[in-house]
Design a protein around this motif. Structure first.
Motif, PDB file in Angstrom:
ATOM      1  N   ILE A  57       0.554  -1.274   0.045  1.00 40.58           N
ATOM      2  CA  ILE A  57      -0.093  -0.132   0.214  1.00 40.58           C
ATOM      3  C   ILE A  57       1.444   1.468   0.013  1.00 40.58           C
ATOM      4  N   LEU A  58       1.952   1.178   1.227  1.00 39.03           N
ATOM      5  CA  LEU A  58       2.905   2.559   0.705  1.00 39.03           C
ATOM      6  C   LEU A  58       3.989   2.376  -0.832  1.00 39.03           C
ATOM      7  N   ILE A  59       4.116   1.815  -1.018  1.00 39.63           N
ATOM      8  CA  ILE A  59       4.564   1.521  -2.849  1.00 39.63           C
ATOM      9  C   ILE A  59       3.758   2.145  -3.727  1.00 39.63           C
ATOM     10  N   LEU A  60       2.470   1.896  -3.517  1.00 42.27           N
ATOM     11  CA  LEU A  60       1.417   2.699  -3.991  1.00 42.27           C
ATOM     12  C   LEU A  60       0.780   3.876  -3.969  1.00 42.27           C
ATOM     13  N   SER A  81       0.969   9.852  -5.237  1.00 44.44           N
ATOM     14  CA  SER A  81       0.918  10.708  -5.002  1.00 44.44           C
ATOM     15  C   SER A  81       1.689  10.771  -6.072  1.00 44.44           C
ATOM     16  N   ASP A  82       2.786  10.672  -6.479  1.00 40.42           N
ATOM     17  CA  ASP A  82       3.651  11.312  -7.847  1.00 40.42           C
ATOM     18  C   ASP A  82       2.426  11.810  -9.096  1.00 40.42           C
ATOM     19  N   PHE A  91      -8.062   9.882  -5.526  1.00 40.68           N
ATOM     20  CA  PHE A  91      -9.326   8.765  -5.647  1.00 40.68           C
ATOM     21  C   PHE A  91      -8.359   7.918  -4.899  1.00 40.68           C
ATOM     22  N   ASP A  92      -7.125   6.978  -5.570  1.00 37.43           N
ATOM     23  CA  ASP A  92      -6.542   6.467  -5.167  1.00 37.43           C
ATOM     24  C   ASP A  92      -5.924   6.572  -3.575  1.00 37.43           C
ATOM     25  N   GLU A 110      -6.677   7.965  -1.876  1.00 39.71           N
ATOM     26  CA  GLU A 110      -8.600   8.049  -0.408  1.00 39.71           C
ATOM     27  C   GLU A 110      -8.516   6.255  -0.394  1.00 39.71           C
ATOM     28  N   GLN A 111      -8.381   5.669  -1.176  1.00 28.93           N
ATOM     29  CA  GLN A 111      -8.713   4.641  -1.051  1.00 28.93           C
ATOM     30  C   GLN A 111      -7.501   3.788  -0.549  1.00 28.93           C
ATOM     31  N   LEU A 112      -6.623   4.257  -0.729  1.00 28.38           N
ATOM     32  CA  LEU A 112      -4.970   3.684  -0.123  1.00 28.38           C
ATOM     33  C   LEU A 112      -5.170   3.852   1.555  1.00 28.38           C
ATOM     34  N   TYR A 113      -5.028   5.124   2.007  1.00 35.90           N
ATOM     35  CA  TYR A 113      -5.414   6.000   3.198  1.00 35.90           C
ATOM     36  C   TYR A 113      -6.525   4.641   4.348  1.00 35.90           C
TER      37      TYR A 113
END
Length: 912
Positions: free
Chosen positions: A434-437, A442-443, A448-449, A451-454
């Motif tokens: 999740i941190l890698i994604l 972020s880059d 949207f991504d 928020e999902q990852l958080y």
């Protein structure tokens, strides 16, 4: 139209000459947001905002407890269950299937202030009666089952004690504790005026608490109900409020506040039936478009009775709509990220001693997040892995195989293919992934991504924390169940102005809110109302006995919310599904039938059935014209060589020939878990070649062929593994097919031995590659015919060209009476192929006459099925292929080639 909140605030302002000094309690946070908006419209100068609570916040403050997360509740409940004396306890994965239901029952018991000891004793006695038999002897299963019901009080008490020690609780426990603490709270707040606004169905704890505030003398309650329903003694919309008026001591000396008379006023109610859920979304979108065009969206609500319609609704909203507020949130379980996590879990759950199953690996690699993880320096390694799996036919994969494809890739990502991960390692790996994604999102500034990852990372943290602090272990399957249980309860909130623009919400979010235009979807039985579903361990009659809510109370709640939305609305659109099924609700809702039969309201109703406009377009025959560029491609193909199979493909379907041989669009390459028919044939051909090649230019003898029998299994296994990499021949379909091929080849050799006892066979060639250039004067470029002849031999001096077939073959398919049918009827494709082989062989070898035929591997008893010509259906057959036969065939072949290269004749679709 003045809304309920505006009317209530106006009355409060008149009575108290101030609004900011009051404390407000409303059913939801959503209602609190709108209440602040309306209070501000009454103020003439800036003031500090008054205290406004949702009912859950308010009761938590009284109880001085925090609400525990669902993760914490499940772990605590399982810990309490683990302490019981039950002999055979369920593991955590099995517990998750019923733990949520038990938690819900505990919640109801506490919210309704039920005597838990009496209830649990009642339930235990019922189960004992159910298990009663003639003898006292009980099976271990029944004893274990009864032990669970006997242990419920212990589980309940231990669970509650552990939570209270941490100053936390589930909703029911918080409500129960608030009921105990209400007296002390009132002593501290004796000067404060509390106003309860817009409540309907109260549980016993809420009812008890509110009544004590009212009895205190300085609090008020405003109900949102129309007099039309209140006067009706059987209408479910006023079921709860009628009960409060009759049974609350407060109303013996006080009247109900908030009663209005709006429902019977003139309004437009349109009932629209449309087929299926997606059509409802599309129709709602068209309604919104019309309302937007007439500037009527500001006071419009789109209420989704079935909240799973949110995604199609969002896609149906016109792009012109600039302002929309969505209150319900998007369930994280329904996102692509959730399917990515599911693919990871499936990889490790299904992992066996042979490695990861290829379908699980392909499912993982097909997810867009896998492509993000496995991409670097412009290279998509996920595609490279998929291509390698297909190319090598890997049925099972291990980490080493993945590393051999992308050895330089980040090792932390490749650990997803590490088969030795335990539960703790897997959840940590998910968090790292999740941190890698997150860095990649972020880059790209993908909010949207992010928020999902958080939210996913937050769930992972909760699980990891409880795994580290728990005394019991859970397996990967349990981890997946827990993870997705939490994902299904986590929502992504949409950002927008909560009081402006189109409002999209569920039924519960509509409490105390009023709109001039209301659109309600899925007004079907089983959805609105939801029906008789009872996800509980407590039987219906026990619920009645103890005053717990049943489906009847649930129906009354839905009835209230439905009619409350209609009270002040001027325009109402009720959309229902005309094609009911199990998943999408039953027939149209009883609420619609009630409206249609209500003499006071049906004058304002119109009922229509809508269906999408379907335009019928005449289907055109599929064809492709031969452009100069296409003809050049055909010339290149001709120079490389047409095979007999490719030409029969053209006879069968010219457009299929174009797709496969010109465009190179072949059948989708797939991994074969058990071999396909074409691979089956390949193994047989290759094995016969390996067996017979040593005997070329020799006369076959029984001793030679008897020696072949011992080699059959070894040669088949070698060719099996060559054609089907990674195949396991020790079990399953592959083992059956392996033994079937052995049987076929042993029978083939047996037949040959029987034949050579009375005949002489000299083997001249096996799997012989041939190619000739055709002389077609009308074309000024080379046309090559190429192919591979399975076997060439002499039987008693008669030269034979033999083709092996593993499919069904009949004599009629290789007998010609009319030469024109050879290139017109696909029935004669096998005859066409035999003649192609005959023409190629005769062009290379000087032979005047020979035979050609097919040996059907599956029906060896038929012998060789020989090509023949005949003058009539009853005429004698000529099995010899001589110059005359070959000359006739060449004319047909020439006609076929000229047709392929004729620019005036397109490639057309034929029914295959």
């Amino acid at each position: 139209m003045q809304s309920f909140l505006e009317t209530t605030l106006s009355k409060l302002y008149t009575d108290h000459n101030s609004l900011e000094k009051l404390t407000y309690v409303v059913p939801s946070k959503r209602a609190a947001t709108f209440l602040i908006k309306y209070i501000s419209s009454f103020l003439k100068a800036p003031v500090f905002s008054p205290k406004i609570y949702s009912i859950e916040e308010f009761i938590a403050e009284i109880a001085d407890l925090e609400y525990a997360s669902n993760t914490a509740l499940l772990f605590e409940l399982y810990t309490s269950y683990s302490k019981t004396p039950i002999q055979q306890k369920d593991d955590f994965n099995s517990f998750l299937k019923w733990g949520q239901t038990l938690l819900q029952d505990f919640n109801e018991i506490n919210r309704y202030l039920i005597d838990d000891k009496t209830l649990f004793s009642y339930l235990s006695s019922i189960q004992k009666l159910k298990s009663w038999g003639v003898t006292d002897t009980k099976t271990e299963l029944i004893s274990n089952y009864l032990a669970f019901w006997t242990s419920l009080p212990k589980i309940y008490n231990d669970f509650n004690t552990q939570l209270l020690n941490k100053r936390k609780g589930y909703q029911g426990l918080v409500y129960q504790e608030a009921s105990k603490a209400i007296e002390a709270y009132l002593e501290l707040q004796y000067q404060q005026t509390f106003v309860f606004i817009g409540f309907n169905a109260l549980n016993k704890a809420e009812s008890s608490i509110i009544q004590k505030f009212l009895a205190n003398g300085n609090s008020e309650i405003y109900f949102d109900i129309d007099a039309y329903f209140l006067k009706d003694s059987i209408h479910s919309a006023s079921y709860f409020i009628r009960y409060y008026k009759k049974n609350w001591t407060y109303f013996s000396s006080n009247s109900l506040k908030g009663i209005t008379e709006n429902y019977s006023k003139k309004k437009s109610i349109q009932i629209i039936g449309v087929p299926k859920s997606v059509s409802q979304a599309k129709y709602s979108g068209s309604l919104i478009k019309k309302l937007h065009a007439s500037n009527n969206l500001k006071k419009t609500a789109l209420v989704l009775a079935d909240e799973t319609l949110l995604n199609p609704i969002l896609n149906a909203i016109p792009e012109k709509i600039s302002e929309a507020n969505i209150t319900m949130g998007l369930t994280l379980r329904n996102t692509t990220l959730a399917s990515f996590f599911e693919a990871i879990f499936e990889l490790h759950i299904n992992n066996g001693k042979n490695g990861f199953f290829y379908q699980d690996v392909l499912k993982f690699l097909s997810n867009p997040y896998a492509a993000i993880l496995l991409s670097s320096d412009g290279m998509d390694y996920s595609k490279k892995i998929k291509d390698t799996i297909h190319k090598n036919n890997w049925v099972y994969l291990k980490l080493e195989q993945i590393q051999s494809i992308i050895p330089s890739k980040d090792t932390s990502t490749l650990q997803l293919f590490n088969s030795s991960l335990n539960t703790h390692s897997l959840i940590q790996l998910l968090q790292n992934t999740i941190l890698i994604l997150k860095e990649k999102a972020s880059d790209e500034n993908n909010s949207f991504d992010l928020e999902q990852l958080y939210h996913s990372y937050k769930i992972g943290n909760q699980i990891e924390e409880h795994l580290n602090s728990s005394d019991f272990a859970i397996n990967t399957k349990s981890l997946k169940s827990l993870f997705f249980e939490l994902l299904s309860k986590e929502t992504l909130d949409f950002r927008g102005n909560p009081t402006e623009g189109l409002q999209i919400m569920g039924m519960l979010e509509s409490r105390v809110l009023d709109f001039e235009t209301v659109i309600i979807t899925s007004v079907n039985e089983g959805i609105l109302p939801s029906g008789k579903s009872n996800n509980s361990f407590i039987p219906y009659d026990v619920k009645l006995e103890f005053g717990l809510p049943t489906y009847k109370e649930k129906d009354a709640i839905y009835t209230y919310h439905f009619y409350r939305l209609l009270q002040r609305a001027k325009n109402v659109y009720l959309i229902y599904n005309t094609e009911p099924d199990v998943l999408e609700g039953g027939e149209k809702s009883r609420f619609i039938n009630q409206l249609l039969t209500d003499e006071n309201i049906n004058q304002y109703i119109s009922h229509t059935i809508a269906s999408p406009n379907v335009k019928s377009n005449a289907t055109k025959d599929s064809s492709v014209k031969k452009s100069p560029l296409l003809l050049e491609e055909l010339k290149l193909l001709a120079a490389k060589g047409f095979s007999p199979t490719s030409l029969t493909n053209y006879i069968r379907n010219p457009l299929g020939f174009y797709r496969q041989h010109v465009l190179k669009i072949d059948v989708l390459e797939e991994v074969e878990e058990s071999i396909a028919l074409n691979t089956f044939g390949t193994i047989i051909h290759d094995s016969l070649e390996d067996l017979y090649r040593p005997f070329i230019e020799r006369v076959l003898t029984p001793e030679m062929l008897l020696g072949l029998k011992e080699r059959v299994p070894v040669i088949i296994e070698r060719n099996f593994l060559k054609s089907h990499l990674g195949a396991d021949l020790t079990k399953g379909k592959n083992l059956i097919i392996y033994n079937v091929i052995i049987k076929y080849l042993e029978d083939f050799i047996k037949n040959e031995i029987s034949l050579i006892k009375n005949h002489q066979i000299k083997l001249l060639g096996v799997e012989q590659n041939l190619a000739i250039e055709l002389n077609i004067s009308e074309l000024d470029f080379p046309i090559v015919l190429k192919g591979k002849i399975d076997r060439i031999d002499e039987l008693d001096g008669q030269l034979r060209i033999i083709d092996y077939k593993t499919g069904n073959v009949t004599q009629a398919e290789v007998e010609l009476m009319d030469w024109d049918t050879l290139i017109e009827d696909k029935k004669y494709n096998k005859a066409f192929q035999l003649l192609c082989y005959a023409l190629m062989y005769s062009s290379k070898e000087s032979v005047s006459s020979f035979e050609a035929g097919i040996i059907p591997i599956k029906k060896l008893s038929l012998g060789i099925i020989r090509f023949a010509t005949k003058a009539s259906s009853r005429g004698s057959k000529n099995y010899q292929i001589d110059d005359e036969v070959l000359s006739s065939f060449q004319l047909q072949l020439k006609t076929l080639i000229l047709e392929i290269f004729n620019p005036e004749i397109p490639f057309v679709e034929k029914e295959v």
